[in-house]
Write a protein that holds these residues in place. Sequence first.
Motif, short mmCIF file in Angstrom:
data_model
loop_
_atom_site.label_atom_id
_atom_site.label_comp_id
_atom_site.label_asym_id
_atom_site.label_seq_id
_atom_site.Cartn_x
_atom_site.Cartn_y
_atom_site.Cartn_z
N GLN A 334 20.11 21.96 -29.96
CA GLN A 334 20.34 20.68 -30.63
C GLN A 334 21.13 20.91 -31.92
O GLN A 334 21.01 21.93 -32.56
CB GLN A 334 19.02 19.99 -30.94
CG GLN A 334 18.18 19.68 -29.70
CD GLN A 334 18.87 18.68 -28.78
OE1 GLN A 334 19.34 17.63 -29.22
NE2 GLN A 334 18.94 19.01 -27.50
N GLU A 335 21.92 19.89 -32.31
CA GLU A 335 22.72 19.91 -33.53
C GLU A 335 23.66 21.13 -33.56
O GLU A 335 23.54 22.00 -34.41
CB GLU A 335 21.83 19.85 -34.77
CG GLU A 335 20.96 18.62 -34.84
CD GLU A 335 20.78 18.09 -36.25
OE1 GLU A 335 21.56 18.47 -37.13
OE2 GLU A 335 19.86 17.29 -36.44
N ARG A 336 24.56 21.13 -32.63
CA ARG A 336 25.55 22.21 -32.54
C ARG A 336 26.54 22.11 -33.69
O ARG A 336 26.93 21.02 -34.09
CB ARG A 336 26.29 22.11 -31.22
CG ARG A 336 27.28 23.23 -30.91
CD ARG A 336 28.01 22.89 -29.61
NE ARG A 336 28.82 23.97 -29.11
CZ ARG A 336 30.09 24.20 -29.44
NH1 ARG A 336 30.67 23.40 -30.36
NH2 ARG A 336 30.77 25.17 -28.91
N ARG A 337 26.91 23.26 -34.26
CA ARG A 337 27.93 23.32 -35.29
C ARG A 337 28.96 24.39 -34.90
O ARG A 337 28.56 25.52 -34.65
CB ARG A 337 27.33 23.67 -36.66
CG ARG A 337 26.39 22.62 -37.22
CD ARG A 337 27.14 21.33 -37.61
NE ARG A 337 26.24 20.39 -38.29
CZ ARG A 337 25.42 19.55 -37.66
NH1 ARG A 337 25.42 19.51 -36.34
NH2 ARG A 337 24.64 18.75 -38.35
N PRO A 338 30.23 24.01 -34.83
CA PRO A 338 30.75 22.64 -34.91
C PRO A 338 30.33 21.84 -33.68
O PRO A 338 29.94 22.41 -32.66
CB PRO A 338 32.26 22.84 -34.96
CG PRO A 338 32.49 24.12 -34.24
CD PRO A 338 31.31 24.99 -34.54
N SER A 339 30.38 20.52 -33.78
CA SER A 339 29.92 19.67 -32.68
C SER A 339 30.73 19.89 -31.42
O SER A 339 30.24 19.68 -30.31
CB SER A 339 29.97 18.20 -33.10
OG SER A 339 31.29 17.84 -33.52
N SER A 340 31.98 20.31 -31.57
CA SER A 340 32.82 20.66 -30.41
C SER A 340 33.78 21.76 -30.84
O SER A 340 34.05 21.96 -32.03
CB SER A 340 33.59 19.44 -29.90
OG SER A 340 34.46 18.94 -30.91
N GLY A 341 34.28 22.49 -29.88
CA GLY A 341 35.19 23.58 -30.20
C GLY A 341 34.46 24.76 -30.82
O GLY A 341 33.26 24.96 -30.60
N VAL A 342 35.17 25.55 -31.60
CA VAL A 342 34.59 26.74 -32.21
C VAL A 342 34.92 26.76 -33.71
O VAL A 342 35.78 26.02 -34.18
CB VAL A 342 35.13 28.03 -31.55
CG1 VAL A 342 34.73 28.08 -30.08
CG2 VAL A 342 36.64 28.12 -31.70
N PHE A 343 34.20 27.59 -34.44
CA PHE A 343 34.44 27.72 -35.87
C PHE A 343 35.85 28.25 -36.14
O PHE A 343 36.33 29.17 -35.46
CB PHE A 343 33.44 28.69 -36.50
CG PHE A 343 32.08 28.12 -36.73
CD1 PHE A 343 31.91 27.01 -37.56
CD2 PHE A 343 30.97 28.70 -36.15
CE1 PHE A 343 30.64 26.48 -37.79
CE2 PHE A 343 29.71 28.18 -36.37
CZ PHE A 343 29.53 27.07 -37.19
N LYS A 344 36.49 27.67 -37.13
CA LYS A 344 37.73 28.24 -37.63
C LYS A 344 37.38 29.36 -38.60
O LYS A 344 36.25 29.44 -39.08
CB LYS A 344 38.56 27.16 -38.32
CG LYS A 344 39.03 26.06 -37.38
CD LYS A 344 39.81 24.99 -38.14
CE LYS A 344 40.25 23.88 -37.20
NZ LYS A 344 40.98 22.81 -37.92
N PRO A 345 38.32 30.24 -38.89
CA PRO A 345 38.02 31.34 -39.82
C PRO A 345 37.43 30.84 -41.14
O PRO A 345 37.98 29.96 -41.78
CB PRO A 345 39.40 31.99 -40.04
CG PRO A 345 40.14 31.71 -38.77
CD PRO A 345 39.70 30.34 -38.35
N GLY A 346 36.32 31.39 -41.51
CA GLY A 346 35.67 31.04 -42.77
C GLY A 346 34.68 29.90 -42.69
O GLY A 346 33.88 29.71 -43.61
N GLU A 347 34.69 29.12 -41.61
CA GLU A 347 33.82 27.95 -41.52
C GLU A 347 32.35 28.36 -41.36
O GLU A 347 31.46 27.71 -41.92
CB GLU A 347 34.24 27.06 -40.36
CG GLU A 347 35.49 26.24 -40.64
CD GLU A 347 35.80 25.26 -39.51
OE1 GLU A 347 36.56 24.31 -39.77
OE2 GLU A 347 35.29 25.46 -38.39
#
Length: 602
Positions: A334-347
């Motif tokens: 539950q509560e995926r981060r990011p909600s879609s896609g993948v983290f960008k560098p540094g996120e």
Amino acid sequence: MQEWRRETVAEYGLLNLLEEFGALEEVDVLKEFSVLEGEVKAWNLWREIEFNVEVDLSGVDFSGANFSGVNLSSINLSNANLSGADLSSANLTDANLSGADLSGINLNRADLTGATLSGANLSGADLNRADFYNSDLSGADLSDTNLSQASFANANLSGANLDDANLDDADLSDANLSEIDLSGEKLNNMGFSIGNLASIKLRGVNLSRIDLSWIDFNEVNFREIDLSLIDFRGVNLSGIDFNKAEELKNLDLKFLDLSDADLHDANLSGVNLNGVNFSNANLSAVDFTEAQVLATNFTGAIMTGACLEDWNINSETNLHDAICEYVYLKRNQQERRPSSGVFKPGEFTALLQKALTTVDLIFADGIDWQAFFQAFQELRSQYDDLSIQAIEKKSGGAFVVRLEVPPEADKAAIESYAKELYEMRLQLQEQRYRAELQAKDGQISLYQEQLEFHRQSNTNLMEIVKAMAEKENQPTYQTTIHAQTIAATHTGSGDITNFTQNINSNIDDITKLITSLRDTAQTFPEAQRGEALEHLGDVEEGIRQPDKVKPHRIKAALAALLTIAGMVAATTDFSNNVLEIGDKLGIELVQTQPNQQLPPSK
């Protein structure tokens, strides 16, 4: 080494053998006894009688000999050759077998309590059900041995070779397994039943690159194991549920090295992982819920899909070069981060940096704002530099209040204390509401009694009308506040936007003033206390919902509070706090001098 061929041993037997060594003077007597009871019984009887006699058979070649059931306790057999011999059920307590060749020996059910076997070669031996309690097997070769159901309680196995040994159901309680190499597939090939690991000494044990995912940690007792001394580098712990082991939550695992370990899908919820080295470990889909990871090293670790719900990190937690495409802030994905896609560098690092300075207070069943603001003011008196960063309304009526805290603050302690204060305030409110309800019930009962009295006394309708008329003609008195009489003058345009801005810019001060007023009101007489608390509730409601509650309602409530203050002695501070709230809300409250007195009591 003095050599004895197998046929020589068979030809002479035990008694003749010892006679050749000149070890016995009573051989003739024992030979006569052995004719009746057998040679083994005769020998064992002599050993029981003459247990203090030292027998030195060191260096003798007894390969293939049959000493089954023989009492060889305390005998010196160091460097002897007993390869292939049968010593099943033999008594070898306190015997010296150091350096002996025991390869292929049968020690099934033998008693080796307190025996010395350091450096002995037991490769390929059958040690099933043998008792090695308190024995010394340091540096011994136990490769390819059958150790099933054998007891090594309190034994010294440091540096022993256990390659391909069968330890199924072996008792290793209090055993010293230090410096043992269990790397690669060695432990997996042992048929090792983990059993009870309490008190096993594992200092320096090498468990690198092995698979322990099959272990049911519900059966493991960790209370006396110092896991920080074990080399877990590269170990496969995938799928392990550490949460089953309640003792792990209180263990100090500081400096535990799990670098390069595979822990994907492991359950580490609630576990104390402070200072653990997870560098380059596979932590994908690991459950870190409520885990303590202060100063933990995640350098280069794979953390994709991990659950980070309420985990506790600090500025020393190292996430440099951690590999993470996404995480979950709640269990059950539950509560995926990011909600879609993948983290960008540094996120990913930025997300965790935010967690360092915030505490989320979750109110799943809604929130009582009055109780919350009171609890928050008390919380701020205990912790410096606390502020409300955001308030989020979730589905189902839930609220999340995000507090901004210093990076080094104990976030778990703050969250726990905040919830405790909130629950305490809720209970106090409930008690107050019940008291007010009881008071109102009492007033209703009194009114009912008075009404019944009038119904019985005034049977004539005209008398009732006359009584009502007389009541209306009574003089009306204005209340005089002994310290000062204060009237409220409503001024200003009533601009809702300005009013809302005044609330937002002064919310902390206003909340603190209301809390002080509420505490003071608790000291009022019962009649004034109930009215004061009711009007304070109106003020708080107006502050919480300025878009729904009109400013004039708040002005009326403040004016009523000033009037009530005039009925109670020594309330100057109360009146001043009311005036200060009006000032911060842009409500002008004008003070007038008293000009009338209360009517005399009858």
